[in-house]
Design a protein around this motif. Structure first.
Motif, PDB file in Angstrom:
ATOM      1  N   GLY A 136       0.770  -1.237   0.000  1.00 59.20           N
ATOM      2  CA  GLY A 136       0.000   0.000   0.000  1.00 59.20           C
ATOM      3  C   GLY A 136       0.797   1.281   0.000  1.00 59.20           C
ATOM      4  N   TYR A 137       2.056   1.219  -0.440  1.00 58.08           N
ATOM      5  CA  TYR A 137       2.877   2.429  -0.343  1.00 58.08           C
ATOM      6  C   TYR A 137       2.504   3.496  -1.370  1.00 58.08           C
ATOM      7  CZ  TYR A 137       5.547   0.900   3.561  1.00 58.08           C
ATOM      8  OH  TYR A 137       5.894   0.536   4.836  1.00 58.08           O
ATOM      9  N   HIS A 138       1.817   3.117  -2.433  1.00 60.47           N
ATOM     10  CA  HIS A 138       1.282   4.145  -3.337  1.00 60.47           C
ATOM     11  C   HIS A 138       0.157   4.921  -2.657  1.00 60.47           C
ATOM     12  CE1 HIS A 138      -1.156   0.570  -3.733  1.00 60.47           C
ATOM     13  NE2 HIS A 138      -2.025   1.151  -4.540  1.00 60.47           N
ATOM     14  N   ILE A 139      -0.542   4.272  -1.727  1.00 60.72           N
ATOM     15  CA  ILE A 139      -1.598   4.943  -0.960  1.00 60.72           C
ATOM     16  C   ILE A 139      -0.973   5.875   0.075  1.00 60.72           C
ATOM     17  CG2 ILE A 139      -3.645   4.604   0.467  1.00 60.72           C
ATOM     18  CD1 ILE A 139      -3.838   3.428  -2.387  1.00 60.72           C
ATOM     19  N   LEU A 140       0.057   5.388   0.770  1.00 60.71           N
ATOM     20  CA  LEU A 140       0.746   6.246   1.740  1.00 60.71           C
ATOM     21  C   LEU A 140       1.382   7.435   1.040  1.00 60.71           C
ATOM     22  CD1 LEU A 140       1.674   6.801   4.627  1.00 60.71           C
ATOM     23  CD2 LEU A 140       3.676   5.360   4.186  1.00 60.71           C
ATOM     24  N   CYS A 141       1.909   7.211  -0.151  1.00 61.56           N
ATOM     25  CA  CYS A 141       2.516   8.299  -0.926  1.00 61.56           C
ATOM     26  C   CYS A 141       1.519   9.442  -1.139  1.00 61.56           C
ATOM     27  CB  CYS A 141       2.996   7.750  -2.269  1.00 61.56           C
ATOM     28  SG  CYS A 141       3.846   8.945  -3.302  1.00 61.56           S
ATOM     29  N   GLN A 142       0.288   9.087  -1.497  1.00 66.87           N
ATOM     30  CA  GLN A 142      -0.733  10.111  -1.698  1.00 66.87           C
ATOM     31  C   GLN A 142      -1.102  10.784  -0.382  1.00 66.87           C
ATOM     32  OE1 GLN A 142      -2.013  11.235  -4.726  1.00 66.87           O
ATOM     33  NE2 GLN A 142      -2.694  12.833  -3.312  1.00 66.87           N
ATOM     34  N   ALA A 143      -1.162  10.002   0.693  1.00 67.71           N
ATOM     35  CA  ALA A 143      -1.473  10.582   2.009  1.00 67.71           C
ATOM     36  C   ALA A 143      -0.416  11.597   2.417  1.00 67.71           C
ATOM     37  CB  ALA A 143      -1.578   9.467   3.058  1.00 67.71           C
ATOM     38  N   ILE A 144       0.850  11.281   2.136  1.00 62.77           N
ATOM     39  CA  ILE A 144       1.935  12.219   2.468  1.00 62.77           C
ATOM     40  C   ILE A 144       1.809  13.490   1.635  1.00 62.77           C
ATOM     41  CG2 ILE A 144       4.437  12.550   2.413  1.00 62.77           C
ATOM     42  CD1 ILE A 144       4.712   9.536   3.028  1.00 62.77           C
ATOM     43  N   LYS A 145       1.473  13.342   0.365  1.00 58.70           N
ATOM     44  CA  LYS A 145       1.246  14.535  -0.473  1.00 58.70           C
ATOM     45  C   LYS A 145       0.137  15.406   0.118  1.00 58.70           C
ATOM     46  CE  LYS A 145       2.654  12.608  -4.956  1.00 58.70           C
ATOM     47  NZ  LYS A 145       2.190  12.264  -6.328  1.00 58.70           N
ATOM     48  N   ASN A 146      -0.877  14.754   0.683  1.00 57.44           N
ATOM     49  CA  ASN A 146      -1.999  15.478   1.275  1.00 57.44           C
ATOM     50  C   ASN A 146      -1.642  16.136   2.607  1.00 57.44           C
ATOM     51  OD1 ASN A 146      -3.475  14.563  -0.894  1.00 57.44           O
ATOM     52  ND2 ASN A 146      -4.589  12.989   0.246  1.00 57.44           N
ATOM     53  N   ALA A 182      -3.115   1.673  10.679  1.00 62.22           N
ATOM     54  CA  ALA A 182      -2.939   0.610   9.681  1.00 62.22           C
ATOM     55  C   ALA A 182      -4.271   0.267   9.034  1.00 62.22           C
ATOM     56  CB  ALA A 182      -2.323  -0.630  10.327  1.00 62.22           C
ATOM     57  N   SER A 183      -4.170  -0.387   7.886  1.00 58.99           N
ATOM     58  CA  SER A 183      -5.359  -0.763   7.123  1.00 58.99           C
ATOM     59  C   SER A 183      -6.157  -1.846   7.845  1.00 58.99           C
ATOM     60  CB  SER A 183      -4.956  -1.278   5.746  1.00 58.99           C
ATOM     61  OG  SER A 183      -4.137  -0.361   5.074  1.00 58.99           O
ATOM     62  N   ASP A 184      -7.458  -1.751   7.722  1.00 53.62           N
ATOM     63  CA  ASP A 184      -8.373  -2.719   8.338  1.00 53.62           C
ATOM     64  C   ASP A 184      -8.513  -3.921   7.407  1.00 53.62           C
ATOM     65  OD1 ASP A 184     -10.279  -4.021   9.774  1.00 53.62           O
ATOM     66  OD2 ASP A 184     -11.818  -2.464   9.636  1.00 53.62           O
ATOM     67  N   VAL A 185      -7.463  -4.733   7.359  1.00 49.84           N
ATOM     68  CA  VAL A 185      -7.435  -5.907   6.484  1.00 49.84           C
ATOM     69  C   VAL A 185      -6.841  -7.090   7.229  1.00 49.84           C
ATOM     70  CG1 VAL A 185      -7.235  -4.582   4.336  1.00 49.84           C
ATOM     71  CG2 VAL A 185      -5.161  -5.288   5.541  1.00 49.84           C
ATOM     72  N   GLY A 186      -7.218  -8.298   6.799  1.00 48.21           N
ATOM     73  CA  GLY A 186      -6.603  -9.519   7.294  1.00 48.21           C
ATOM     74  C   GLY A 186      -6.557  -9.612   8.804  1.00 48.21           C
ATOM     75  N   LEU A 188      -7.656   1.936  12.936  1.00 51.54           N
ATOM     76  CA  LEU A 188      -7.802   1.163  11.719  1.00 51.54           C
ATOM     77  C   LEU A 188      -8.420   2.069  10.668  1.00 51.54           C
ATOM     78  CD1 LEU A 188      -9.280  -2.124  13.236  1.00 51.54           C
ATOM     79  CD2 LEU A 188      -7.020  -1.896  12.168  1.00 51.54           C
ATOM     80  N   VAL A 189      -7.904   2.003   9.456  1.00 52.55           N
ATOM     81  CA  VAL A 189      -8.429   2.827   8.368  1.00 52.55           C
ATOM     82  C   VAL A 189      -8.820   1.929   7.201  1.00 52.55           C
ATOM     83  CG1 VAL A 189      -7.067   4.837   9.030  1.00 52.55           C
ATOM     84  CG2 VAL A 189      -6.127   3.207   7.381  1.00 52.55           C
ATOM     85  N   PRO A 190      -9.782   2.322   6.386  1.00 55.53           N
ATOM     86  CA  PRO A 190     -10.142   1.506   5.227  1.00 55.53           C
ATOM     87  C   PRO A 190      -8.942   1.371   4.289  1.00 55.53           C
ATOM     88  CG  PRO A 190     -11.781   3.224   5.618  1.00 55.53           C
ATOM     89  CD  PRO A 190     -10.615   3.542   6.490  1.00 55.53           C
ATOM     90  N   PRO A 191      -8.746   0.206   3.679  1.00 50.73           N
ATOM     91  CA  PRO A 191      -7.638   0.056   2.734  1.00 50.73           C
ATOM     92  C   PRO A 191      -7.838   0.969   1.528  1.00 50.73           C
ATOM     93  CG  PRO A 191      -9.111  -1.841   2.640  1.00 50.73           C
ATOM     94  CD  PRO A 191      -9.541  -1.027   3.812  1.00 50.73           C
ATOM     95  N   SER A 192      -6.724   1.400   0.959  1.00 51.69           N
ATOM     96  CA  SER A 192      -6.730   2.244  -0.255  1.00 51.69           C
ATOM     97  C   SER A 192      -7.404   3.592  -0.029  1.00 51.69           C
ATOM     98  CB  SER A 192      -7.414   1.508  -1.425  1.00 51.69           C
ATOM     99  OG  SER A 192      -6.774   0.301  -1.710  1.00 51.69           O
ATOM    100  N   ASP A 193      -7.287   4.128   1.182  1.00 45.95           N
ATOM    101  CA  ASP A 193      -7.938   5.406   1.494  1.00 45.95           C
ATOM    102  C   ASP A 193      -6.902   6.390   2.052  1.00 45.95           C
ATOM    103  OD1 ASP A 193      -9.478   7.530   2.401  1.00 45.95           O
ATOM    104  OD2 ASP A 193     -11.111   6.249   3.120  1.00 45.95           O
TER     105      ASP A 193
END
Length: 347
Positions: free
Chosen positions: A186-196, A272-276, A290-295
Motif C-alpha cells: 500500500g505504499y502508493h496509498i501512503l505516498c498520496q497521504a503524504i502529499k496530502n 494501519a489498514s483494516d485488512v486480514g 484502523l483505516v479503510p484500505p486504499s484510502d
C-alpha cells in the motif's frame, strides 16, 4: 525437529528465528533446513530433491515449516518422499491474495496450496484470519487453530537515534513505516497521504525498507524532501523506533504484521489498514486507528488526529504495549506451540 526458512530478512524468517530462540529450545533440538530458491523455477524437482536430502540427513521427529505458497508445497512433497509424517505447516498467508497475479496463476496456486494442506498432519495460522482462509475449510479437522507470532526479541539499543540524528527537530512529530516498499503493502496509498500532508510541515515521515515501489515513491515525493526521508533497508530498526511518534502500515493485505508488534514494544500508536489479521493487533481508538484500505484521506486524518493530540498519542502508545503483553506474550505463545508438538508426538 526442524524449522524451514527461505532466507534472511522478512517476516517468516524473523518469526522462525524468534521461535528457535524462544524458551522452547530448552525442550526441543531445533535445526534449520534451507529452502533454496535458486534451484529451478515454479515446481522444481531440484528443490524437492535438495529438501529430501537435507531432511534425510537430519531425520527429524517433527518438521515445522512455513507456507502456504510454493515453498510450502515443495516442502510438503519432500516430507512425503523422505517418509516424514509428523508435519506442521504455519499459514502466514496465501499467494492467492497477491494483487499482481493473473486469474490463471491464482487458480494454479490455489490448487497447489490445497494439495499442500492435504499432505500435512496439522496446520495453524499466525492469526485467526489466516487460520480460517477459505482454502482451509475442507481440512478444519486437522487445524490446530492459530498461534500468534512471537514478538521480536531484540534488545533495546544502548545507542538509540534521536530525532536530530535523523535530521528532524525535537518538536516534529515523526511518523515511521517499516516494510517492503511495494504496492501490495500500500505504499502508493501512503505516498498520496503524504502529499496530502504538505500543509503540515511539522509532521515528518521515515520510510524504512526496500522494494519495487521505492524509487517511484522517492520520485513522487521529491518535492517534500524536508518532510520525508527514505532510509532503505535497515538492520537497526531498534535504534530508529525510539525517535518516532507514530507507526503507519498502509498494507492492502496482511495475515499478521511483525512490524506492528515491534512498534508496539516501543509504545508507538498504530495507524494501519483494516485488512486480514491487522484488527487482531489494533483496537481502533485504543492503541491506534484502523483505516479503510486504499484510502489516503483516512490515513491522513488518523495521522493528523494523533499528531495534534500529545495526550492521545501517549495513551495510545502505552495501550499498544499493554496489548502486546496481553495477547502476544512469549509464555502463552510458546505453550501453544509446545501443545502442538506434544500432540504430534502422541504425548
Amino acid at each position: 525437529m526442524d524449522i524451514s526458512t527461505s532466507g534472511k530478512g522478512g517476516g517468516p524468517y524473523t518469526s522462525t528465528m524468534n521461535l528457535v530462540n524462544s524458551s522452547l529450545k530448552e525442550k526441543y533440538d531445533y535445526r534449520i533446513f534451507e529452502y533454496n530458491t535458486s534451484l529451478g523455477r515454479f515446481i522444481s524437482i531440484k528443490r524437492i530433491k535438495d529438501l529430501v536430502r537435507q531432511l534425510r540427513e537430519i531425520n527429524p521427529d517433527i518438521v515445522h515449516f512455513t507456507g502456504l505458497q510454493l515453498s510450502g508445497f515443495h516442502i510438503a512433497v519432500a516430507c512425503r518422499l523422505a517418509g516424514l509424517k509428523r508435519t506442521v505447516i504455519v499459514i502466514r498467508g496465501s499467494s492467492t491474495e497477491a494483487l499482481t497475479i493473473s486469474f490463471l496463476q491464482r487458480i494454479i496456486i490455489y490448487m497447489l496450496e490445497v494439495a499442500t494442506l492435504a499432505m500435512v498432519k496439522t496446520f495453524y495460522g499466525v492469526s485467526k484470519y489466516s487460520s480460517e482462509l477459505r482454502l482451509t475449510k475442507p481440512f478444519r479437522k486437522r487445524s490446530s487453530g492459530w498461534v500468534y507470532n512471537l514478538p521480536i526479541m531484540t534488545q533495546k539499543s544502548d545507542s538509540p537515534f534521536s530525532k536530530s540524528d535523523l535530521g528532524f527537530s525535537e518538536n516534529d512529530v515523526v511518523v515511521v513505516s517499516v516494510a517492503r516498499i511495494t504496492t501490495d503493502k500500500g505504499y502508493h496509498i501512503l505516498c498520496q497521504a503524504i502529499k496530502n500532508l504538505v500543509d503540515k510541515p511539522t509532521i515528518k515521515f521515515l520510510i524504512v525498507g526496500s522494494g519495487a515501489y521505492l524509487s517511484t515513491m522517492e520520485n513522487e515525493l521529491a518535492g517534500q524532501s524536508e518532510q520525508v526521508k527514505f532510509l532503505g533497508y535497515r538492520n537497526d530498526v531498534s535504534r530508529i523506533l525510539p525517535a518516532c511518534d507514530i507507526f503507519v502500515l498502509p498494507t492492502l493485505h496482511e495475515t499478521l504484521s511483525n512490524s506492528l508488534l515491534e512498534a508496539s514494544e516501543y509504545c508507538l500508536p498504530l495507524v494501519a489498514s483494516d485488512v486480514g489479521g491487522v484488527p487482531e493487533i489494533i483496537t481502533s481508538g485504543e492503541n491506534g486507528f484502523l483505516v479503510p484500505p486504499s484510502d489516503p484521506d483516512a490515513i491522513r486524518d488518523a495521522i493528523v488526529r494523533i499528531s495534534e493530540n500529545e495526550t492521545l498519542r501517549k495513551e495510545m502508545g502505552s495501550r499498544a504495549k499493554e496489548i502486546l503483553g496481553e495477547k502476544f506474550s512469549e509464555k502463552s505463545i510458546s505453550e501453544k506451540v509446545n501443545s502442538i508438538y506434544k500432540n504430534l508426538l502422541g504425548e
